[in-house]
Design an enzyme around this catalytic site. Structure first.
Site, PDB file in Angstrom:
ATOM      1  N   HIS A 153       0.843  -1.219   0.000  1.00 27.82           N
ATOM      2  CA  HIS A 153       0.000   0.000   0.000  1.00 27.82           C
ATOM      3  C   HIS A 153       0.872   1.261   0.000  1.00 27.82           C
ATOM      4  CE1 HIS A 153      -3.261  -2.760   1.376  1.00 27.82           C
ATOM      5  NE2 HIS A 153      -2.282  -3.256   2.122  1.00 27.82           N
ATOM      6  N   SER A 274      14.634  22.326 -15.199  1.00 26.78           N
ATOM      7  CA  SER A 274      13.449  23.110 -15.512  1.00 26.78           C
ATOM      8  C   SER A 274      13.904  24.465 -16.025  1.00 26.78           C
ATOM      9  CB  SER A 274      12.607  23.270 -14.249  1.00 26.78           C
ATOM     10  OG  SER A 274      11.821  24.443 -14.351  1.00 26.78           O
ATOM     11  N   LYS A 280      15.351  22.182  -9.978  1.00 23.35           N
ATOM     12  CA  LYS A 280      14.674  20.969 -10.442  1.00 23.35           C
ATOM     13  C   LYS A 280      15.601  20.048 -11.216  1.00 23.35           C
ATOM     14  CE  LYS A 280      10.673  20.050 -10.424  1.00 23.35           C
ATOM     15  NZ  LYS A 280       9.487  20.698 -10.986  1.00 23.35           N
ATOM     16  N   GLU A 287       9.610   9.116 -16.795  1.00 22.62           N
ATOM     17  CA  GLU A 287       8.205   9.510 -17.001  1.00 22.62           C
ATOM     18  C   GLU A 287       7.730   9.137 -18.401  1.00 22.62           C
ATOM     19  OE1 GLU A 287       7.262  13.533 -14.843  1.00 22.62           O
ATOM     20  OE2 GLU A 287       9.324  13.556 -15.528  1.00 22.62           O
TER      21      GLU A 287
END
Ligand code: ARG
Length: 458
Positions: A153, A274, A280, A287
Site C-alpha cells: 500500500h 526546468s 529541479k 516519465e
C-alpha cells in the site's frame, strides 16, 4: 467544401485512403527476400525459366540497393511496397518482371512480409531485454545486503534488500523474454503460397519457400494464412505486458528520485532541468517510459479492434495492422534502452535507504515473531502485544528498538533482552531465509542462478 487540397476530386481521395506505402515501405527488405524465395521456387518447379528467374533476382538486388541508398520513394499511385517494388523491377528488367507474381497474391505476400518483419522485431527486443536483465542482475549483485523499506500500500511494511527488489524486476523481464520467445516460435510458419485465399493451381513447393525464409514450415490452411494476424497480436500482447513492467520500474525510479524519498539520484543523462526552477532535476526519461506504455497498450487495443469483426479471408481493414505494430515496436525498443541505461547508471543512497528502512516500525513483525519463537506466545497474542509496543514507541517518538527493556516488560513480562537482536533491520532481513525470501543469502543465490541463466560470469 473539402476539395481544396485534392487536385482530382474523389480519385485523389481514393488514392490517399487506399495507399499504405507511406508506412509499409518499412517492409522493403522482407518484401525483397520473400520475392527472391518465391521466384527461386518458381524456377525449381519449372514455372518460370532459369533466365527469367535470374533476371528477376538480379533486378530485385538492384532495387534493394536503390532502396538502401535513397530510401523507398513514396508514390501513392503505386499503393503499397509490393506494387512499388514490382513496378520498379519492371522498369529495370522489362517483361520478365511480369512473371514474379505467378502463383502468389499480395494477400499471402503481405502476410509473409509482415511475419518476417515481426520476427526480426522480436529478435531485436530479445537482445534488448537481455541487456536489461544483465544490468538488473549486476546492480542486484552489488546490493544483496543493502537494506531498504519494503512496502505494501506504499506504506512501510518490512525491511527488504535492494537486491531483492531489483531481482523482482528480473523475474518480470524473464517472463517477458519467455513470452516473446514463445510467440516467435508459434508464429514461425510461412503463409507464402496461400495465394489470394484458396491456394493455387500451379505446382508450387511451399516447403521450399518456407525453408528459404527461415520458417519451420508452411502454414496449414490458406484461408487462415491470409487472414491471420495473431502473430502481430502476440507480439503486441508481449510488448504491452513488457511495457507495463518497464512502466512500473519507471514509476519506482520517479518516486525514489523525489525529494521526499531521496533513495536514488538519476544520472544527468536521463534527467532534465526546468527552464524556470533552477533546483529541479526531472526524471523525464522514466516519465516517458511510463507514458509510452500507454501508447503501446493502445496499439494492442487498436489491432484487436481492427481484427475482431473481420470475416474470412483478407479484408482491407487488415492494412491497418502495421502502424500500431511499428509504433509499439519503436516505443518499446526505446523504453527498453532507456530503462537499461537508467538501471546501469543510477546511484543508490544506501544510508538514506537504511534510514527509511528503520522508520515506520518496519520490524514490528520481527517483534511479534520473536515473541512466538523466544517466549512461546501464540502469534495472535504476539501481534496484540506488538501493537501495544508500537503505540508506546509512537507516543514517545522513538523506534521500537529504542524502547527500554523495562518499558517492554511493562507491556509483557515474558520479554527479555534477547529481543533487541531481533529488532534491527539487518537482523530482520537476515532472518527471512525462506526460499525466495529477502535474506542476503537467498538473494545472492538467485543472483548467481540468474548469472548462470544469462551466461555471464560471477
Ligand atoms: N497493402 C495491402 C496490405 O497491407 C496489401 C494487400 C492488398 N491486397 C488486396 N487484396 N488489396 O494489406
Amino acid at each position: 467544401m473539402w476539395g481544396g487540397r485534392f487536385a482530382e476530386g474523389p480519385t485523389a481521395i481514393m488514392r490517399e485512403i487506399n495507399a499504405s506505402i507511406p508506412f509499409d515501405k518499412r517492409l522493403w527488405q522482407q518484401d525483397i527476400a520473400g520475392s527472391k524465395a518465391h521466384v527461386t521456387m518458381l524456377e525449381a518447379q519449372g514455372i518460370v525459366t532459369a533466365s527469367d528467374a535470374q533476371a528477376i533476382r538480379d533486378g530485385l538486388d538492384t532495387v534493394a540497393l536503390e532502396y538502401a541508398a535513397n530510401g523507398v520513394p513514396v508514390d501513392l499511385a503505386l499503393e503499397d511496397i509490393h506494387m512499388a517494388t514490382e513496378s520498379r523491377l519492371a522498369a529495370l528488367i522489362g517483361a520478365p518482371a511480369g512473371r514474379l507474381h505467378t502463383a502468389r497474391s499480395r494477400n499471402d505476400q503481405v502476410a509473409t512480409d509482415f511475419r518476417l518483419w515481426v520476427r526480426d522485431a522480436m529478435d531485436g527486443v530479445l537482445v534488448g531485454l537481455r541487456a536489461l536483465q544483465v544490468a538488473l542482475v549486476i546492480r542486484a549483485g552489488e546490493n544483496v545486503a543493502t537494506v531498504m523499506p519494503g512496502y505494501t500500500h506504499l506504506q512501510v511494511a518490512q525491511p527488504v534488500t535492494l537486491g531483492h527488489h531489483l531481482m523482482a524486476y528480473y523475474e518480470m523481464i524473464s517472463r517477458d523474454v519467455s513470452r516473446f520467445s514463445d510467440a516467435r516460435q508459434r508464429m514461425n510458419l510461412s503463409p507464402l503460397g496461400a495465394a489470394a485465399l484458396a491456394g493455387t493451381g500451379f505446382p508450387i513447393d511451399r516447403h521450399m519457400t518456407a525453408a528459404a525464409l527461415g520458417f519451420d514450415g508452411p502454414t496449414r490452411n490458406s484461408l487462415d494464412s491470409v487472414s491471420d494476424r495473431d502473430f502481430a497480436l502476440d507480439y503486441l500482447m508481449a510488448a504491452a505486458q513488457c511495457s507495463l513492467h518497464l512502466s512500473r520500474l519507471a514509476e519506482e525510479f520517479i518516486i525514489w528520485a523525489s525529494q521526499s524519498f531521496r533513495f536514488v539520484k538519476l544520472p544527468d543523462a536521463y534527467s532534465t532541468g526546468s527552464s524556470i526552477m533552477p533546483q529541479k532535476r526531472n526524471p523525464d526519461a522514466a516519465e516517458l517510459v511510463r507514458g509510452h506504455s500507454g501508447r503501446i497498450i493502445g496499439s494492442l487495443t487498436s489491432l484487436m479492434i481492427t481484427m475482431k469483426g473481420l470475416p474470412l479471408a483478407y479484408s482491407k481493414d487488415m492494412q491497418d495492422d502495421k502502424p500500431p505494430v511499428f509504433e509499439a515496436h519503436d516505443l518499446l525498443a526505446l523504453c527498453i534502452a532507456a530503462m537499461t541505461g537508467m538501471v546501469e547508471t543510477l546511484t543508490f543512497d544506501a544510508a538514506r535507504l537504511r534510514q527509511a528502512a528503520e522508520g515506520g516500525f518496519s520490524t514490528a513483525t520481527d517483534l511479534a515473531d520473536w515473541l512466538v519463537r523466544g517466549a512461546d506466545i501464540p502469534f495472535r497474542e504476539a501481534h496484540h502485544i506488538t501493537g501495544a509496543a508500537v503505540k508506546l514507541a509512537e507516543q514517545k517518538g522513538c523506534a521500537l528498538d529504542q524502547l527500554s527493556l523495562d518499558e517492554l516488560q511493562a507491556i509483557d513480562a515474558r520479554i527479555d533482552d534477547r529481543v533487541f537482536a531481533a529488532l534491527s533491520v539487518d537482523q530482520s532481513v537476515a532472518s527471512r531465509k525462506s526460499f525466495g525470501g529477502t535474506a542476503p543469502e537467498q538473494v545472492r543465490a538467485r543472483v548467481e542462478e540468474a548469472r548462470a541463466e544469462l551466461g555471464i560470469g560471477g
